[in-house]
Design a protein around this motif. Sequence first.
Motif, PDB file in Angstrom:
ATOM      1  N   GLU A 104       0.851  -1.208   0.000  1.00  0.00           N
ATOM      2  CA  GLU A 104       0.000   0.000   0.000  1.00  0.00           C
ATOM      3  C   GLU A 104       0.879   1.249   0.000  1.00  0.00           C
ATOM      4  N   THR A 105       1.961   1.195   0.793  1.00  0.00           N
ATOM      5  CA  THR A 105       2.878   2.334   0.884  1.00  0.00           C
ATOM      6  C   THR A 105       3.596   2.554  -0.448  1.00  0.00           C
ATOM      7  N   LYS A 107       2.575   2.029  -3.375  1.00  0.00           N
ATOM      8  CA  LYS A 107       1.690   2.622  -4.394  1.00  0.00           C
ATOM      9  C   LYS A 107       1.889   4.134  -4.497  1.00  0.00           C
ATOM     10  N   LEU A 108       2.320   4.741  -3.386  1.00  0.00           N
ATOM     11  CA  LEU A 108       2.486   6.195  -3.356  1.00  0.00           C
ATOM     12  C   LEU A 108       3.796   6.652  -3.978  1.00  0.00           C
ATOM     13  N   TYR A 214      -4.301  10.015  -9.874  1.00  0.00           N
ATOM     14  CA  TYR A 214      -3.743   8.752  -9.368  1.00  0.00           C
ATOM     15  C   TYR A 214      -3.906   8.683  -7.849  1.00  0.00           C
ATOM     16  N   PHE A 215      -3.627   9.807  -7.159  1.00  0.00           N
ATOM     17  CA  PHE A 215      -3.759   9.888  -5.700  1.00  0.00           C
ATOM     18  C   PHE A 215      -5.219   9.712  -5.281  1.00  0.00           C
ATOM     19  N   LYS A 217      -7.485   8.085  -6.946  1.00  0.00           N
ATOM     20  CA  LYS A 217      -7.814   6.674  -7.199  1.00  0.00           C
ATOM     21  C   LYS A 217      -7.380   5.812  -6.005  1.00  0.00           C
ATOM     22  N   ILE A 218      -6.190   6.064  -5.494  1.00  0.00           N
ATOM     23  CA  ILE A 218      -5.675   5.307  -4.350  1.00  0.00           C
ATOM     24  C   ILE A 218      -6.521   5.579  -3.099  1.00  0.00           C
ATOM     25  N   GLU A 221      -9.712   3.657  -3.196  1.00  0.00           N
ATOM     26  CA  GLU A 221      -9.567   2.199  -3.093  1.00  0.00           C
ATOM     27  C   GLU A 221      -9.239   1.719  -1.683  1.00  0.00           C
ATOM     28  N   THR A 222      -8.723   2.621  -0.836  1.00  0.00           N
ATOM     29  CA  THR A 222      -8.347   2.235   0.526  1.00  0.00           C
ATOM     30  C   THR A 222      -9.019   3.164   1.538  1.00  0.00           C
ATOM     31  N   ARG A 229      -1.610   9.043   4.238  1.00  0.00           N
ATOM     32  CA  ARG A 229      -1.200   9.057   2.829  1.00  0.00           C
ATOM     33  C   ARG A 229      -0.169  10.161   2.556  1.00  0.00           C
ATOM     34  N   GLN A 232       3.207   9.087   3.756  1.00  0.00           N
ATOM     35  CA  GLN A 232       3.804   8.179   2.768  1.00  0.00           C
ATOM     36  C   GLN A 232       4.331   8.961   1.559  1.00  0.00           C
TER      37      GLN A 232
END
Length: 347
Positions: A104-105, A107-108, A214-215, A217-218, A221-222, A229, A232
Motif C-alpha cells: 500500500e505504501t 503505491k504512493l 492517481y492519488f 484513485k488510491i 480504493e483504501t 497518505r 507516505q
Amino acid sequence: MEDNGLKITTGSSISAPEEKAMSANLKYLSLGILVFQTTSLVLTMRYSRTLKEDGPRYLSSTAVVIAELLKIIACILLVYKDSKCSLRALNRVLHDEILNKPMETLKLAIPSGIYTLQNNLLYVALSNLDAATYQVTYQLKILTTALFSVSMLSKKLGLYQWLSLVILMAGVTFVQWPSDSQESSSKELSAGSQFVGLMAVLTACFSSGFAGVYFEKILKETKQSVWIRNIQLGSFGSIFGLMGVYIYDGELVSKNGFFQGYNKLTWIVVVLQALGGLVIAAVIKYADNILKGFATSLSIILSTLISYFWLQDFVPTSVFFLGAILVIAATFLYGYDPKPAGNPTKA
C-alpha cells in the motif's frame, strides 16, 4: 449533500441555525486561507527567485526536500492529535498503516516522484515567468485533471465542463499571446527564458493532473486517512528530492552547504509550500467547487495587482485581461453544478 443526521439528532447542544452559521463561517474562513496560501506562495517564490543579493542563491532542490520533511512532521502531529495525543496510539497507527502495509505504501511512490518533479518545475517556472502569467497558465491543470479523470477514473463530464475546458484553453492562449509591451521587457527577460518558464508550467500541469487523479484513485480504493497518505507521499518525496539534490546540485552543496543562500524569505517559501497541500486537503472538507473557483479567481487578480504594483515585473495588456477573464469564467463554469428541475421533463 447535506447530512440529514443533524436534523434527526435531539438534545444536541448546537441548534440547526447555529450549525448552519458555523458551517458558513468555516467555508469563508477556508476560502480566505486558500486565497492567502495560493497567492503568497506564488508571489514570495517569484520574489525569492528574482531578488538580487550578495552570495549564492538558495537551491530550489534543497527547498523541495525541506518542504517535504516539514509536511511529514505536520502530518505526524495531525495523526497524533487524531490518536487523542497518545504516543503509544500514534506509534501503533504508523506501524500498522505504513510499515505493516508495504505494498500500500509503495503505491504512493509513483505520485510522490511526480509531485517532487512538479515542485521543482514550479521554481523553474517562477524563475522565468511573472507571477500573473504563471497563475493564469497554471490553471491548465484543470484541463489535464479532467482528461486524466475521464481516462483513469471513467468520470463523465457534463456539457458545461467540456465547454469550460474549451474556454480555458482559449483564455490561456490569449495570456501567452505575445504583445508589443513584452518587447520592452524582453531585454531583461529573454524569449528563451520565457519559453523555459512556459514549458515548466505546462509539464507541471500534466504532472499535477496525473498525480492528482492517481492519488484520488488510491484514496478511493483504501480507507487510510489523508494524513497517513501524506506521510507516505512525503517520505518518498524526501528520498526522490535528495536524489535530485545529489544529481543536479551535488557539487554546489559540497562547496557551499545544503542551506546556502537561505534567509527568512526562503523559509517562508518553504513553509508555504509544505503547508499548501495540507491546507487544500483541509479546505476541500468545507469548500465546494464554486468556492474553490472563487478562491482561484481572487488569487489571479491579487497576483496580477501585486506583480504590477509591488514586484513591477509585469505590465498587463488588454489581451492578457481578456485571457484572464476567460480563465476565471472557465474555472467557475467547470465547478458549476446545474440543479435538476423539480418536475423532470424531457429537454
